[in-house]
Design a protein around this motif. Structure first.
Motif, PDB file in Angstrom:
ATOM      1  N   ALA A 126       0.659  -1.235  -0.016  1.00  0.00           N
ATOM      2  CA  ALA A 126      -0.149   0.155   0.055  1.00  0.00           C
ATOM      3  C   ALA A 126       0.840   1.313  -0.031  1.00  0.00           C
ATOM      4  CB  ALA A 126      -1.085   0.047   0.994  1.00  0.00           C
ATOM      5  N   MET A 148      -6.062   3.284  -1.033  1.00  0.00           N
ATOM      6  CA  MET A 148      -6.929   2.350  -0.113  1.00  0.00           C
ATOM      7  C   MET A 148      -8.028   1.763  -1.207  1.00  0.00           C
ATOM      8  SD  MET A 148      -6.682   2.772   3.088  1.00  0.00           S
ATOM      9  CE  MET A 148      -4.898   2.391   2.533  1.00  0.00           C
ATOM     10  N   THR A 151      -5.761  -0.876  -3.165  1.00  0.00           N
ATOM     11  CA  THR A 151      -5.329  -2.044  -2.357  1.00  0.00           C
ATOM     12  C   THR A 151      -6.230  -2.877  -1.788  1.00  0.00           C
ATOM     13  OG1 THR A 151      -5.272  -0.418  -0.234  1.00  0.00           O
ATOM     14  CG2 THR A 151      -3.178  -0.884  -1.549  1.00  0.00           C
ATOM     15  N   ASN A 209      -8.158  -1.327   6.687  1.00  0.00           N
ATOM     16  CA  ASN A 209      -8.021   0.088   5.856  1.00  0.00           C
ATOM     17  C   ASN A 209      -7.884   1.305   6.867  1.00  0.00           C
ATOM     18  OD1 ASN A 209      -7.616  -0.911   3.361  1.00  0.00           O
ATOM     19  ND2 ASN A 209      -9.743  -0.312   2.660  1.00  0.00           N
ATOM     20  N   ARG A 211      -6.328   1.054   9.831  1.00  0.00           N
ATOM     21  CA  ARG A 211      -4.841   1.362  10.010  1.00  0.00           C
ATOM     22  C   ARG A 211      -3.804   1.654   9.053  1.00  0.00           C
ATOM     23  NH1 ARG A 211      -7.848  -2.506  12.426  1.00  0.00           N
ATOM     24  NH2 ARG A 211      -7.294  -3.135  14.643  1.00  0.00           N
ATOM     25  N   ASP A 212      -4.178   1.219   7.839  1.00  0.00           N
ATOM     26  CA  ASP A 212      -3.303   1.427   6.814  1.00  0.00           C
ATOM     27  C   ASP A 212      -3.291   2.952   6.481  1.00  0.00           C
ATOM     28  OD1 ASP A 212      -2.514  -0.968   6.395  1.00  0.00           O
ATOM     29  OD2 ASP A 212      -3.951  -1.628   4.934  1.00  0.00           O
ATOM     30  N   ILE A 215      -1.027   4.712   8.610  1.00  0.00           N
ATOM     31  CA  ILE A 215       0.501   4.565   7.919  1.00  0.00           C
ATOM     32  C   ILE A 215       0.546   5.464   6.857  1.00  0.00           C
ATOM     33  CG2 ILE A 215       2.082   2.867   7.155  1.00  0.00           C
ATOM     34  CD1 ILE A 215       0.514   0.715   9.057  1.00  0.00           C
ATOM     35  N   LEU A 216      -0.453   5.662   5.961  1.00  0.00           N
ATOM     36  CA  LEU A 216      -0.207   6.347   4.432  1.00  0.00           C
ATOM     37  C   LEU A 216       0.271   7.695   4.750  1.00  0.00           C
ATOM     38  CD1 LEU A 216      -2.861   4.684   2.448  1.00  0.00           C
ATOM     39  CD2 LEU A 216      -0.172   4.569   2.079  1.00  0.00           C
TER      40      LEU A 216
END
Length: 269
Positions: A126, A148, A151, A209, A211-212, A215-216
């Motif tokens: 991602a 998002m 991925t 997503n 959580r991702d 991070i993004l």
């Protein structure tokens, strides 16, 4: 001696295979340990870890409870919005791809090609997609949404296919025998079987997503990640604590709600 005990005693002894498997696993573990490097583990690292913990204990309450664009609540809502919209777009695009990659719906060559495409989509992390979209759209939430969505397509399509291939085909054959149109077969034969499981899978992906998306933000794709890395680089540990507390509370609440919804959907299914 009951039948279960008899079956257990009649099981073939796989001592050699088990020993070989254990040796191979041990070799892989020892090989992996060679990559561990403790030479960079300094007292400075321990001090930073201590400061992060102190920041969580003594957070910046002004930042934590400020409702402007720089406050934690606004950044958390932005992160939720990025994850939500990205999940919805990815789910919409994943549905037709899932049907095209289901071998019980389309010919096997077509299913193989679509599955190969989805595998290629899933191989790229991602954060790499995030860096690519930032170059195209510029930094901000829109790049996060696109990341998002892309991925999500790979994983959602894979899980959707598993559900589609478990369809009860007898229902479709019964509807066809009474003269139902293709639309009626989809409406009354496919959607009732798939809707609950599809929704459960989408909610699970949204949980991931969220959580991702945090991070993004580290690479400038919107959300709470960018303020977090800026605060850490500036050694503003109280601000780091505020952001981490808000992020933990948000993820905990979303996970509890999503688990309840998914359990209800699965039971209803």
């Amino acid at each position: 001696m009951n039948s279960i005990e008899k079956q257990l005693l009649n099981e073939p002894k796989r001592i050699v295979q088990n020993v070989i498997t254990a040796v191979i696993l041990l070799i892989f573990i020892m090989w992996s340990l060679t990559a561990v490097d403790l030479s960079n583990f300094t007292s400075n690292g321990l001090a930073i870890a201590k400061n992060i913990l102190l920041g969580i204990v003594t957070p910046n309450t002004d930042l934590l409870f400020t409702f402007n664009t720089n406050g934690v609540p606004y950044l958390l809502v932005e992160t939720m919005a990025i994850a939500f919209l990205g999940t919805i777009v990815g789910a919409i695009l994943a549905v037709p791809l899932a049907f095209l990659s289901a071998s019980n719906i389309v010919p096997k060559p077509i299913a193989f090609l679509v599955r190969l495409f989805l595998i290629l989509v899933r191989t790229i992390p991602a954060i790499v997609y995030g860096l690519m979209f930032i170059r195209v759209t510029g930094p901000g939430p829109f790049a996060g949404v696109l990341t998002m969505a892309l991925t999500s397509i790979g994983m959602l399509s894979k899980l959707f296919v598993d559900v589609i291939e478990d369809l009860e085909v007898n229902i479709l054959e019964s509807l066809e025998s009474i003269g139902c149109t293709p639309f009626e077969k989809i409406r009354y034969g496919i959607i009732p079987q798939l809707s609950a499981m599809f929704m459960s899978i989408v909610i699970y992906r949204y949980d991931m997503n969220l959580r991702d998306a945090a991070i993004l933000g580290l690479v400038g794709a919107g959300g709470i990640g960018a303020p977090l890395i800026f605060a850490m680089n500036g050694y503003k540990w109280s601000e780091v604590g505020s952001i981490l507390i808000g992020l933990m509370v948000l993820i905990l609440i979303v996970e509890l709600i999503s688990n309840k919804i998914r359990n209800k959907l699965v039971r209803g299914y």
